[in-house]
Design a protein around this motif. Structure first.
Motif, PDB file in Angstrom:
ATOM      1  N   ALA A 171      49.830   9.021  10.320  1.00  0.00           N
ATOM      2  CA  ALA A 171      50.151  10.289  10.974  1.00  0.00           C
ATOM      3  C   ALA A 171      51.429  10.233  11.801  1.00  0.00           C
ATOM      4  O   ALA A 171      52.116  11.240  11.955  1.00  0.00           O
ATOM      5  CB  ALA A 171      48.987  10.706  11.874  1.00  0.00           C
ATOM      6  N   LEU A 172      51.760   9.062  12.334  1.00  0.00           N
ATOM      7  CA  LEU A 172      52.862   8.989  13.302  1.00  0.00           C
ATOM      8  C   LEU A 172      53.986   8.035  12.928  1.00  0.00           C
ATOM      9  O   LEU A 172      54.959   7.922  13.674  1.00  0.00           O
ATOM     10  CB  LEU A 172      52.312   8.571  14.670  1.00  0.00           C
ATOM     11  N   ALA A 173      53.888   7.373  11.825  1.00  0.00           N
ATOM     12  CA  ALA A 173      54.837   6.307  11.484  1.00  0.00           C
ATOM     13  C   ALA A 173      56.293   6.749  11.491  1.00  0.00           C
ATOM     14  O   ALA A 173      57.169   5.999  11.889  1.00  0.00           O
ATOM     15  CB  ALA A 173      54.487   5.707  10.135  1.00  0.00           C
ATOM     16  N   ASP A 174      56.561   7.962  11.055  1.00  0.00           N
ATOM     17  CA  ASP A 174      57.944   8.419  10.958  1.00  0.00           C
ATOM     18  C   ASP A 174      58.430   9.158  12.196  1.00  0.00           C
ATOM     19  O   ASP A 174      59.553   9.646  12.225  1.00  0.00           O
ATOM     20  CB  ASP A 174      58.107   9.334   9.732  1.00  0.00           C
ATOM     21  N   ARG A 186      49.099  17.220  20.664  1.00  0.00           N
ATOM     22  CA  ARG A 186      48.602  17.827  19.419  1.00  0.00           C
ATOM     23  C   ARG A 186      48.522  16.772  18.311  1.00  0.00           C
ATOM     24  O   ARG A 186      47.563  16.735  17.547  1.00  0.00           O
ATOM     25  CB  ARG A 186      49.515  18.970  19.013  1.00  0.00           C
ATOM     26  N   ASP A 187      49.528  15.911  18.237  1.00  0.00           N
ATOM     27  CA  ASP A 187      49.524  14.836  17.236  1.00  0.00           C
ATOM     28  C   ASP A 187      48.334  13.903  17.442  1.00  0.00           C
ATOM     29  O   ASP A 187      47.641  13.536  16.490  1.00  0.00           O
ATOM     30  CB  ASP A 187      50.812  14.010  17.319  1.00  0.00           C
ATOM     31  N   LEU A 188      48.119  13.507  18.671  1.00  0.00           N
ATOM     32  CA  LEU A 188      47.035  12.573  18.981  1.00  0.00           C
ATOM     33  C   LEU A 188      45.678  13.214  18.773  1.00  0.00           C
ATOM     34  O   LEU A 188      44.749  12.580  18.257  1.00  0.00           O
ATOM     35  CB  LEU A 188      47.183  12.058  20.415  1.00  0.00           C
ATOM     36  N   THR A 189      45.564  14.478  19.144  1.00  0.00           N
ATOM     37  CA  THR A 189      44.308  15.194  18.941  1.00  0.00           C
ATOM     38  C   THR A 189      43.960  15.272  17.460  1.00  0.00           C
ATOM     39  O   THR A 189      42.800  15.073  17.083  1.00  0.00           O
ATOM     40  CB  THR A 189      44.394  16.607  19.546  1.00  0.00           C
ATOM     41  N   LEU A 213      42.488  11.969  16.337  1.00  0.00           N
ATOM     42  CA  LEU A 213      41.157  11.698  16.872  1.00  0.00           C
ATOM     43  C   LEU A 213      40.094  12.634  16.310  1.00  0.00           C
ATOM     44  O   LEU A 213      38.976  12.203  16.012  1.00  0.00           O
ATOM     45  CB  LEU A 213      41.184  11.752  18.392  1.00  0.00           C
ATOM     46  N   ILE A 214      40.425  13.903  16.140  1.00  0.00           N
ATOM     47  CA  ILE A 214      39.453  14.857  15.597  1.00  0.00           C
ATOM     48  C   ILE A 214      39.012  14.438  14.198  1.00  0.00           C
ATOM     49  O   ILE A 214      37.843  14.595  13.838  1.00  0.00           O
ATOM     50  CB  ILE A 214      40.037  16.282  15.591  1.00  0.00           C
ATOM     51  N   ALA A 215      39.946  13.895  13.446  1.00  0.00           N
ATOM     52  CA  ALA A 215      39.631  13.491  12.076  1.00  0.00           C
ATOM     53  C   ALA A 215      38.536  12.425  12.012  1.00  0.00           C
ATOM     54  O   ALA A 215      37.846  12.309  10.999  1.00  0.00           O
ATOM     55  CB  ALA A 215      40.898  12.985  11.389  1.00  0.00           C
ATOM     56  N   ILE A 216      38.346  11.668  13.077  1.00  0.00           N
ATOM     57  CA  ILE A 216      37.338  10.593  13.042  1.00  0.00           C
ATOM     58  C   ILE A 216      36.250  10.726  14.106  1.00  0.00           C
ATOM     59  O   ILE A 216      35.219  10.058  14.015  1.00  0.00           O
ATOM     60  CB  ILE A 216      38.001   9.199  13.163  1.00  0.00           C
TER      61      ILE A 216
END
Length: 76
Positions: free
Chosen positions: A35-38, A47-50, A53-56
């Protein structure tokens, strides 16, 4: 950035055994890097972190907690 953190902590013998090292690395590779590599760390937002986390969270709560902890460690 997280690779730098990981290598520094590993060299300081932060983890007790190889399994802990592998688990830390595996969680980052599976859940965070895709999700964040690039994205530069300065551009990562709540929002990115959420989204990560929501996905798991609902199926693997303990894993989500550990991923959150690891992300916090990298940012600190």
């Amino acid at each position: 950035m997280s690779e730098e953190f990981f290598n520094k902590e590993k060299s300081m013998k932060r983890w007790k055994n190889q399994k802990s090292i592998d688990n830390w690395s595996d969680r980052m590779k599976k859940y965070v890097y895709p999700a964040l590599a690039d994205k530069p760390i300065i551009e990562i937002n709540a929002r990115d972190l959420t989204a990560i986390l929501i996905a798991i969270w609902n199926t693997k709560t303990e894993t989500a907690s550990r991923v959150l902890y690891q992300i916090k460690q990298v940012f600190n």
